[in-house]
Design an enzyme around this catalytic site. Sequence first.
Site, mmCIF file in Angstrom:
data_model
loop_
_atom_site.group_PDB
_atom_site.id
_atom_site.type_symbol
_atom_site.label_atom_id
_atom_site.label_comp_id
_atom_site.label_asym_id
_atom_site.label_seq_id
_atom_site.Cartn_x
_atom_site.Cartn_y
_atom_site.Cartn_z
ATOM 1 N N ASP A 62 -91.231 27.801 -45.778
ATOM 2 C CA ASP A 62 -89.982 27.048 -45.844
ATOM 3 C C ASP A 62 -90.418 25.604 -45.611
ATOM 4 O O ASP A 62 -90.765 25.237 -44.483
ATOM 5 C CB ASP A 62 -88.997 27.489 -44.759
ATOM 6 C CG ASP A 62 -87.673 26.747 -44.897
ATOM 7 O OD1 ASP A 62 -87.689 25.563 -45.280
ATOM 8 O OD2 ASP A 62 -86.624 27.339 -44.629
ATOM 9 N N HIS A 63 -90.448 24.810 -46.671
ATOM 10 C CA HIS A 63 -91.107 23.508 -46.535
ATOM 11 C C HIS A 63 -90.387 22.593 -45.550
ATOM 12 O O HIS A 63 -90.957 21.622 -45.085
ATOM 13 C CB HIS A 63 -91.340 22.842 -47.898
ATOM 14 C CG HIS A 63 -90.102 22.371 -48.562
ATOM 15 N ND1 HIS A 63 -89.340 23.184 -49.348
ATOM 16 C CD2 HIS A 63 -89.481 21.177 -48.550
ATOM 17 C CE1 HIS A 63 -88.308 22.507 -49.797
ATOM 18 N NE2 HIS A 63 -88.361 21.285 -49.330
ATOM 19 N N HIS A 73 -83.292 26.995 -45.199
ATOM 20 C CA HIS A 73 -83.560 25.698 -44.580
ATOM 21 C C HIS A 73 -82.627 25.378 -43.407
ATOM 22 O O HIS A 73 -83.083 25.022 -42.320
ATOM 23 C CB HIS A 73 -83.439 24.577 -45.616
ATOM 24 C CG HIS A 73 -84.272 24.805 -46.851
ATOM 25 N ND1 HIS A 73 -85.570 25.247 -46.788
ATOM 26 C CD2 HIS A 73 -83.999 24.642 -48.160
ATOM 27 C CE1 HIS A 73 -86.045 25.351 -48.027
ATOM 28 N NE2 HIS A 73 -85.116 24.997 -48.860
#
Length: 484
Positions: A177-178, A240
Amino acid sequence: MVSRVIPVDTFDLVIFGGTGDLARRKILPGLFRRFLAGQMPPDARVVGAARAELDSASYRDLIAKSIAEFGGPEAKDEEGLAAFLTRLDYVAIDANGVNGWTKLANMMHSDVVRAFYFSVAPSLFGALAERLHQHGIANAESRIVVEKPFGRDLASAHALNETLAAHFNEGQIYRIDHYLGKETVQNLMAVRFGNVLFEPLWNNHFVDHIQITVAETVGVGGRGGYYDKSGAMRDMVQNHLMQLLCLIAMEPPSQFDANAVRDEKLKVIRALQPVEAHHIVRGQYDSTATEKSYREDAENPRSFTESFVAMKVQIANWRWAGVPFYLRTGKKMRARSSEIAVVFKDLGHSIFEGDISRHRNILSIRLQPNEGIDLQVTIKEPGPGGMRLIDVPLDMTFADALGDHAGEVSDAYERLIMDVIRGNQTLFMRGDEVEAAWKWVDPIIAGWEARNDVPKLYDMGSSGPDDALMLMHRDGRRWREIKG
Ligand code: NAP
C-alpha cells in the site's frame, strides 16, 4: 547534514509486468534513484518480464525512455542512467505459459536475495506463484511483492491469500500500500512514539475528532472501465484511508517490528463499529461545459459507482470511544491534497476575553503536496492593543526543516522496494489485516447495492456533495479546507 544510505544485500529483482504502466512510471524510476543514491550493490540485477518478445537491449531502451519521462531531475544524469541500464535484463514470459521460465531460472544468481514483483493483474498471481516454484526459481527465502487491488471483497481477498499461501509463507509476502511508504506516514509514527508531547493527549480526553482527506484532481478518464467496477470505497477507503486510520489510532506497539505494528493495526480494524447509512455520503462528479461527467468518463450512463465518499467512523475502544473519525476521498476535487488532521478539544476555561472556542490546537499531517507536519497553536497577536489571540502553525515542512535532506524524501515505491530487499515487512499489509478491512467494508457496499443507492452529484473542483458538508455540520464541526 550528511546523507546516509543504508546498504542492502545484493539481489535479483524480477518484475513481472516489467513493461507495464506501474513498472515504467514508478518501480524502475524508483530503482534508478536508489541506484544513483548508491543503494544498489554492484551485483544487484533487475529483470523485466512480460509477454512481449523483446530482447534486453530493447527493454533497456524502453526503460531509458520511461526514466527520461518519469525519473525526475535525476534522469538528466546520463552517465548514471547508462550505468543503471547495464543492470537490467529482460525475459519474455507468459504467466500462464511454458516458455521463458527455464531462461529466467538460469538468470538467477545463487546466494542473493530473490524478489519477485507481481506488477500484473491479480488473476495472474496464482499462475506466477506456482511456476516460480515449479521451476525452482523461488526458494524459502524469496519474497514476492503484490499490488493492489487485493481482492474486491472478503471472499476474493481470502481466495487470493490462499492462492499465495499455497507457495509462500506470510513472511515472504509483501502486500504494497504505497501510502505506507510515504515519509510523512512514517513520521506520524515517529511523532507519536518518539516524543513525550503527543501520546498523553492522544485519546478521547483531549482529541475532539480526526479528519482524513485524500482528494485528487484527476477523474477516472482512461481507466473508467476498471474504476466503475470498484469505486472510491474499494479503490481508496478499504486500503489507503483505513491504513492511515490504523496508524493514527493504534496503540503503541511494544517495539517497532513488523508483527508488533501490524497486530496493533489489526486491533483497530476489528474495533471499527459498523457505519450507519446516514453517516456515509457518496458522490459522483458532474459534467461542466467542457469536461465529462463521471458517467461519461466511465462510459456507463446508469452507473451507481461513487467517485467520492465521506463517512463518519467510530472506534469502539477505551482510547477512542466518542471521538469521530471523518474520512473523505474523491476525484475531480478542488485540489490534490491528502491530509490527516487531529483536532484537539476546546480549552475547558479561558482567562482571555472573546470566544476561545474559535482557537484550537490542530496537528495536521500532510501527505501531499509539500509533505510535512504542522501544529496549530494559539498565540498573542503581536503589537499593542491588549490580548488578541491568533492561530499560527508551528510548521515542519520537510523541505524547509531538513535542508539538504529534503531531497531524501523519496518516492514511496523506492522505500518500499528497498524494504522488500531488507526483509522488513513493517510497512506492508498482512493478510489478516486486509481480510479484516474487507470484512468491515463489505456490509457497507452490500447495503448500497441492496438499496440501489444513487450517489449525489457534485461539481468538479468542489469539496464534494453538499451532503458531505452536512455530515459534519450536523455534529457542529466543519471539514478543513482542501488546499493544494
Ligand atoms: P499494465 O500497464 O496493463 O501492465 C500490465 C503488465 O503485465 C504489462 O507489462 C503486460 O505486458 C504484463 N502482462 C499482462 N499479461 C501477462 C501475462 N499473461 N504474463 C506475463 N505478463 C503479462 O498494468 P499496470 O498499470 O502496470 O498495473 C499492474 C498491476 O499494478 C495491476 O494489478 C494494477 O492494479 C496495479 N497497480 C497499478 C498502478 C498504476 O499506477 N499503474 C497503481 C496501483 C496498482 P504484456 O502484455 O507484454 O504481457
